[in-house]
Design a protein around this motif. Structure first.
Motif, PDB file in Angstrom:
ATOM      1  N   ASP A 205       0.751  -1.337   0.024  1.00 18.30           N
ATOM      2  CA  ASP A 205      -0.060  -0.097  -0.029  1.00 18.30           C
ATOM      3  C   ASP A 205       0.770   1.354   0.136  1.00 18.30           C
ATOM      4  O   ASP A 205       0.352   2.229   0.694  1.00 18.30           O
ATOM      5  CB  ASP A 205      -0.969   0.063   1.102  1.00 18.30           C
TER       6      ASP A 205
ATOM      7  N   LYS B 139      -0.543   4.602  -8.109  1.00 20.35           N
ATOM      8  CA  LYS B 139      -0.354   5.785  -8.523  1.00 20.35           C
ATOM      9  C   LYS B 139       0.687   5.888  -9.526  1.00 20.35           C
ATOM     10  O   LYS B 139       0.677   6.297 -10.591  1.00 20.35           O
ATOM     11  CB  LYS B 139      -0.286   6.631  -7.324  1.00 20.35           C
TER      12      LYS B 139
ATOM     13  N   SER C 202       5.444  12.514  -3.882  1.00 21.81           N
ATOM     14  CA  SER C 202       3.862  12.297  -4.208  1.00 21.81           C
ATOM     15  C   SER C 202       3.486  13.237  -2.930  1.00 21.81           C
ATOM     16  O   SER C 202       3.892  12.964  -1.777  1.00 21.81           O
ATOM     17  CB  SER C 202       3.300  10.933  -4.422  1.00 21.81           C
ATOM     18  N   VAL C 203       2.490  14.243  -2.957  1.00 21.39           N
ATOM     19  CA  VAL C 203       1.878  14.917  -2.186  1.00 21.39           C
ATOM     20  C   VAL C 203       0.335  14.903  -2.262  1.00 21.39           C
ATOM     21  O   VAL C 203      -0.181  15.860  -1.597  1.00 21.39           O
ATOM     22  CB  VAL C 203       2.706  16.330  -2.271  1.00 21.39           C
TER      23      VAL C 203
ATOM     24  N   LEU D  73       2.904  10.028  -0.285  1.00 21.69           N
ATOM     25  CA  LEU D  73       2.127  10.619   0.983  1.00 21.69           C
ATOM     26  C   LEU D  73       2.882  11.483   2.073  1.00 21.69           C
ATOM     27  O   LEU D  73       2.585  11.440   3.059  1.00 21.69           O
ATOM     28  CB  LEU D  73       1.711   9.400   1.763  1.00 21.69           C
TER      29      LEU D  73
ATOM     30  N   ASP E  71       2.645  14.516   2.113  1.00 23.46           N
ATOM     31  CA  ASP E  71       1.859  15.510   2.512  1.00 23.46           C
ATOM     32  C   ASP E  71       1.035  15.047   3.906  1.00 23.46           C
ATOM     33  O   ASP E  71       0.656  15.942   4.756  1.00 23.46           O
ATOM     34  CB  ASP E  71       0.385  15.622   1.613  1.00 23.46           C
TER      35      ASP E  71
HETATM   36  P1  GDP Z   1      -0.453   0.107  -3.635  1.00 18.93           P
HETATM   37  O1  GDP Z   1      -1.094  -0.910  -2.994  1.00 18.93           O
HETATM   38  O2  GDP Z   1       0.756   0.487  -3.256  1.00 18.93           O
HETATM   39  O3  GDP Z   1      -1.066   0.638  -4.985  1.00 18.93           O
HETATM   40  O4  GDP Z   1      -1.352   1.451  -2.615  1.00 18.93           O
HETATM   41  P2  GDP Z   1      -2.794   1.665  -2.202  1.00 18.93           P
HETATM   42  O5  GDP Z   1      -3.535   2.110  -3.400  1.00 18.93           O
HETATM   43  O6  GDP Z   1      -3.448   0.372  -1.715  1.00 18.93           O
HETATM   44  O7  GDP Z   1      -2.659   2.582  -1.156  1.00 18.93           O
HETATM   45  C1  GDP Z   1      -2.350   4.161  -1.478  1.00 18.93           C
HETATM   46  C2  GDP Z   1      -3.334   5.052  -1.224  1.00 18.93           C
HETATM   47  O8  GDP Z   1      -2.842   6.531  -1.044  1.00 18.93           O
HETATM   48  C3  GDP Z   1      -4.369   5.058  -2.188  1.00 18.93           C
HETATM   49  O9  GDP Z   1      -5.650   5.480  -1.628  1.00 18.93           O
HETATM   50  C4  GDP Z   1      -3.831   6.375  -2.962  1.00 18.93           C
HETATM   51  O10 GDP Z   1      -4.790   7.062  -3.765  1.00 18.93           O
HETATM   52  C5  GDP Z   1      -3.354   7.181  -1.807  1.00 18.93           C
HETATM   53  N1  GDP Z   1      -2.123   8.091  -2.375  1.00 18.93           N
HETATM   54  C6  GDP Z   1      -1.179   7.690  -3.219  1.00 18.93           C
HETATM   55  N2  GDP Z   1      -0.089   8.600  -3.271  1.00 18.93           N
HETATM   56  C7  GDP Z   1      -0.658   9.620  -2.214  1.00 18.93           C
HETATM   57  C8  GDP Z   1      -0.145  10.910  -1.809  1.00 18.93           C
HETATM   58  O11 GDP Z   1       0.950  11.134  -2.151  1.00 18.93           O
HETATM   59  N3  GDP Z   1      -0.791  11.385  -0.752  1.00 18.93           N
HETATM   60  C9  GDP Z   1      -1.904  11.028  -0.421  1.00 18.93           C
HETATM   61  N4  GDP Z   1      -2.341  11.460   0.594  1.00 18.93           N
HETATM   62  N5  GDP Z   1      -2.477   9.800  -0.827  1.00 18.93           N
HETATM   63  C10 GDP Z   1      -1.868   9.300  -1.520  1.00 18.93           C
END
Ligand code: GDP
Ligand code: IMO
Ligand code: MG
Length: 434
Positions: free
Chosen positions: A23, A28, A423-424, A341, A343
């Motif tokens: 996660d 993204k 990423s923010v 994340l 931010d």
């Molecule tokens: P993955 O399994 O690695 O693809 O990650 P997930 O999708 O399960 O979890 C990452 C969550 O963080 C998702 O809800 C994304 O939309 C969100 N996300 C990704 N990058 C950022 C960021 O830079 N900031 C914030 N606040 N959320 C993010």
């Protein structure tokens, strides 16, 4: 459209891997990069993964379908190393169809990928309940039992088998009989009838048949023709079956198994981008040295919306563990980091980075992956002053607060790997390229 980082430099065939316990934001990054690639390949795990992609107001959650699917010219591949639950796959395909994403021309599924069957999900759930307080905390998607049957060979069913009714019938009849003996002896569970499984899976097979092919050959031809391939890891390095925090891991080599999972040798890769949260999270059981079981963890969970994409479970949260991160970066051979994340870390007076582990009177900076050993370490922290400014609107690394830059510089220096992306926010445009 957000920034297309592939256009910023020739990064060649690229692998995206998670460097923590999942996660990290792999979905993204894959979505952002796919515009510059001809192929997007999932090569491990199954519907235990949940990869979120945000485009405008829409949010997609992919479990089996590669996260690059929103780019119509990219061919999305489920390679041999993925374990496929055909019912879940068809559900995802239907949901995408309803959202106007056309799949026929751009999806391929390996005939050699193994199939998740109802008894796998049942075994997963029953085995977890039997473990009691030592349970792994799996996603209950049948991943472990399916990979176990792959290794055992005689109980395995692959996508190619689904397409042949005679072969499928013979296998299902024999395997269900054995599974019922196990389910009854170990768990006192009701037996399963093989015929309804056969009917349901044959119906899935008819729908999936147009997509099934030899994906290793497809990828070899693509590479020979100079096409660019983006490999999408699911799960993450610290959940790797061999190199993760065993036994609290998943059942694939999610940090190290790309070649086995695709038939493409590692020498085909030019770039390996390790995706890492600016802090840590973990869903499921197992050691987590920097976990903050307090209001700091609660704040990270709230600000980062840390609830599982696949199971909805609240994720455990804590400070960034540099000892674990450097280990993960090494086993995956990463050439660059994507720090996600960031931010979420605004508005803390101070932040902590774990730079060592204490065990009894010894301090070490090497990572003991075995859960028994990792449970016995205490994190050693460096504190770093925080920043107040929100980062969601920052569009250039130069506009980051000084303390955010210091934080990232410390990460880069410790891991000895350059940060390529910051990423923010979840949206495509909330991405800074270095
Ligand atoms: P993955 O399994 O690695 O693809 O990650 P997930 O999708 O399960 O979890 C990452 C969550 O963080 C998702 O809800 C994304 O939309 C969100 N996300 C990704 N990058 C950022 C960021 O830079 N900031 C914030 N606040 N959320 C993010
Ligand atoms: P993505 O790709 C977070 C965890 C489970 C559990 C352990 C074993 O979205 O990052 P399994 O069902 O695989 O047998 O569960 O692994 N796990 C994940 N945690 N993200 C994931 O995938 C995960 N895939 C497996 O929570 O602790
Ligand atoms: Mg996820």
């Amino acid at each position: 459209m957000g920034p297309d980082i592939a256009r910023l430099g020739e990064i060649g065939n690229t692998s995206i891997v998670g460097l923590q316990w999942g996660d990290e934001g792999k979905g993204k990054i894959v979505d952002l990069l796919t515009g510059g690639f001809h192929y997007n390949v999932r090569w491990n795990g199954g519907s235990n993964a949940g990869h979120c992609v945000k485009v405008g107001d829409k949010k997609y959650a992919f479990h089996l379908i590669p996260s690059g699917i929103l780019h119509p010219r990219c061919v999305c591949v489920l390679a041999n190393g993925v374990v496929i639950d055909p019912i879940q796959l068809l559900r995802e395909m239907d949901e995408l169809g309803e959202q106007g994403v056309e799949l026929r021309e751009n999806l391929r599924i390996s005939a050699q990928a193994h199939v998740v069957l109802p008894y796998h999900k049942k075994q997963d759930q029953l085995s977890e309940s039997r473990l009691g307080d030592r349970k792994i905390g799996t996603t209950a998607r049948g991943i472990g039992p399916c990979y176990a049957d792959k290794a055992s060979r005689s109980w395995a069913i692959r996508m190619g088998d689904l397409l042949d009714p005679e072969r499928l019938g013979e296998k299902l009849r024999r395997i269900t009989r054995d599974k019922n003996r196990i389910l009854s002896a170990l768990y006192d569970a009701e037996p399963l009838a093989w015929e309804p499984i056969f009917e349901q899976y044959r119906s899935c097979a008819v729908q999936l048949a147009p997509y099934v092919c030899d994906t290793a050959q497809l990828l070899h031809e693509a590479l020979r023709a100079g096409k660019r391939v983006l490999f999408e890891g699911a799960n993450a390095a610290l959940l790797d079956l061999d190199h993760g925090t065993f036994p609290f891991v998943t059942s694939s080599n999610c940090g190290t198994g790309l070649s086995a999972g695709t038939g493409v040798p590692a020498t085909a890769l030019r770039t390996v981008l390790g995706v890492v949260k600016a802090y840590c999270s973990r869903v499921g059981a197992g050691p987590f040295p920097t976990e903050q079981n307090n209001d700091i963890g609660e704040r990270l969970r709230l600000r980062g919306h840390e609830y599982g994409t696949t199971t909805g479970r609240p994720r455990r949260c804590g400070w960034l563990d540099l000892v674990a991160l450097r280990y993960a970066a090494r086993i995956c051979g990463v050439t660059g980091l994507c720090v996600m994340l960031l931010d979420v870390l605004s508005n803390f007076d101070t932040l902590a980075l774990c730079t060592g582990y204490r065990r009894e009177s010894q301090v070490t900076d090497s990572f003991p992956p075995d859960a028994y050993d990792l449970e016995r370490v205490q994190p050693v922290y460096e504190t770093i002053p925080g920043w107040r400014e929100p980062l969601e609107e920052v569009r250039s690394p130069a506009d980051l607060p000084d303390n955010a830059r210091r934080y990232l510089e410390r990460v880069e220096a410790y891991v000895q790997t350059p940060i390529r992306v910051i990423s923010v926010g979840p949206a495509r445009h909330q991405t800074l390229i270095l």
